[in-house]
Enzyme design. Structure first.
Site, PDB file in Angstrom:
ATOM      1  N   HIS A  56       0.742  -1.314  -0.023  1.00 43.67           N
ATOM      2  CA  HIS A  56       0.122   0.080   0.024  1.00 43.67           C
ATOM      3  C   HIS A  56       0.840   1.200   0.012  1.00 43.67           C
ATOM      4  O   HIS A  56       0.528   2.316  -0.745  1.00 43.67           O
ATOM      5  CB  HIS A  56      -0.782   0.008   1.055  1.00 43.67           C
ATOM      6  CG  HIS A  56      -1.943  -1.140   1.262  1.00 43.67           C
ATOM      7  ND1 HIS A  56      -2.613  -1.340   2.227  1.00 43.67           N
ATOM      8  CD2 HIS A  56      -2.173  -2.194   0.075  1.00 43.67           C
ATOM      9  CE1 HIS A  56      -3.378  -2.577   1.920  1.00 43.67           C
ATOM     10  NE2 HIS A  56      -3.423  -2.795   0.775  1.00 43.67           N
ATOM     11  N   HIS A 106      -0.446 -11.062  -5.150  1.00 40.18           N
ATOM     12  CA  HIS A 106       0.619 -10.672  -4.882  1.00 40.18           C
ATOM     13  C   HIS A 106       1.823 -11.640  -5.530  1.00 40.18           C
ATOM     14  O   HIS A 106       2.978 -11.304  -5.876  1.00 40.18           O
ATOM     15  CB  HIS A 106       1.152 -10.514  -3.378  1.00 40.18           C
ATOM     16  CG  HIS A 106       0.227  -9.599  -2.829  1.00 40.18           C
ATOM     17  ND1 HIS A 106       0.095  -8.386  -2.982  1.00 40.18           N
ATOM     18  CD2 HIS A 106      -0.905  -9.642  -1.833  1.00 40.18           C
ATOM     19  CE1 HIS A 106      -0.810  -7.670  -2.182  1.00 40.18           C
ATOM     20  NE2 HIS A 106      -1.166  -8.369  -1.367  1.00 40.18           N
TER      21      HIS A 106
END
EC number: 3.5.1.108
Length: 303
Positions: free
Chosen positions: A78, A264
């Site tokens: 993030h 991911h």
């Protein structure tokens, strides 16, 4: 000229790690040209530095984590996404624990922090990774792909058998720019299903998770009282994650990214496959006297 960027001032924040539940103090500091993004574990003796490098990714279960010289840095995606969104190339990220603070589950608070610190241009051209040839990785029915493109474009499709995530809200595309990123992507929060809670707790994951920092769904609905920030917040968050994961390539991307049920692990596999194929990419910059880069970054924010 499209120049490198760093912070004008040092800024601090405190929060908890999403997976560890640990309190963490984070300090963002300016860094010189060509320094890149480097995490620093100041709780260790001696202090250990961990560069933001796709080759150092060792954890991709529900977050992206790095390891260097025995030191771990967890849940970097993030902050990396916010740095990419605002075009910040050089910064030192000091942490008092192994995991970055989750804040509200989006990159919005990190965008606010970076803008509050001020963003300044540096006296050297920004380096981009230009995609020259398609690169694709697969895992079962999951796909992640780069293709040549004059600019930076991202498309993502998710598939969840859930009434709150219908097919018409499972696709999002974005022509990347700072304004598009801040408005359309940065506020999208991470999400999780109640049914996965037991799996996560058994693995000591999600210990800091709550409805203050994630969208939580049961079998039928969103449990958060304030609902969603975007009707298709789920797929927008997947783009937010991808932007952060791809920034671990070591530079801003010039090309098109397409993800189908990617995460991911596959994003990292794609970056590694790209960097390993020297014919598929090249470094480019736009120094003084040349055209501007095809990616639009907001004017620097002087705090």
């Amino acid at each position: 000229m499209t120049q490198q960027r760093t912070l004008k001032n040092t800024i601090r924040a405190t929060g908890v790690g999403l997976h560890s539940g640990d309190k963490v103090y984070m300090t963002l500091r300016p860094a010189p040209v060509d320094h890149g993004i480097v995490f620093r574990r100041v709780d260790l003796e001696p202090v250990v530095e961990v560069p933001a490098d796709a080759e150092l990714v060792t954890e991709t279960t529900l977050c992206t984590g790095l390891t260097c010289n025995g030191a771990k840095i967890q849940t970097v995606e993030h902050l990396m996404s916010a740095l990419a969104g605002l075009g910040v190339d050089n910064v030192i990220v000091e942490l008092s624990s192994a995991e970055l603070p989750i804040m509200d589950g989006s990159s919005g608070p990190f965008v606010f922090l970076l803008q509050s610190a001020g963003i300044v241009e540096q006296n050297k051209a920004k380096r981009f990774i230009r995609i020259k040839q398609p690169v694709e990785v697969r895992e079962g029915d999951k796909v992640a792909r780069f293709e040549p493109y004059e600019g930076y474009k991202l498309g993502f499709t998710i598939e969840f058998n859930h009434p709150m995530i219908p097919a018409k809200q499972s696709r999002q595309e974005i022509e990347f720019s700072t304004s598009a990123y801040v408005k359309e992507i940065s506020r999208a929060r991470t999400f999780g299903f109640m049914r996965d809670l037991e799996y996560m707790r058994e693995r000591n994951l999600g210990l800091g998770g709550s409805m203050d920092n994630a969208i939580v769904l049961d079998e039928f609905r969103v449990l958060n009282e304030d609902g969603l920030r975007y009707t298709n917040e789920f797929v927008r968050h997947k783009i937010l994650d991808a932007i952060g994961d791809l920034y671990l390539a070591g530079g801003a991307i010039l090309g098109a990214y397409e993800g189908f049920k990617s995460g991911h692990a596959l994003n990292n596999k794609l970056v590694r496959a790209l960097l390993a194929d020297q014919a598929a990419w090249e470094w480019v910059s736009f120094p003084e006297g040349t055209e501007q880069s095809p990616v639009t970054y907001a004017s620097p924010v002087y705090a």
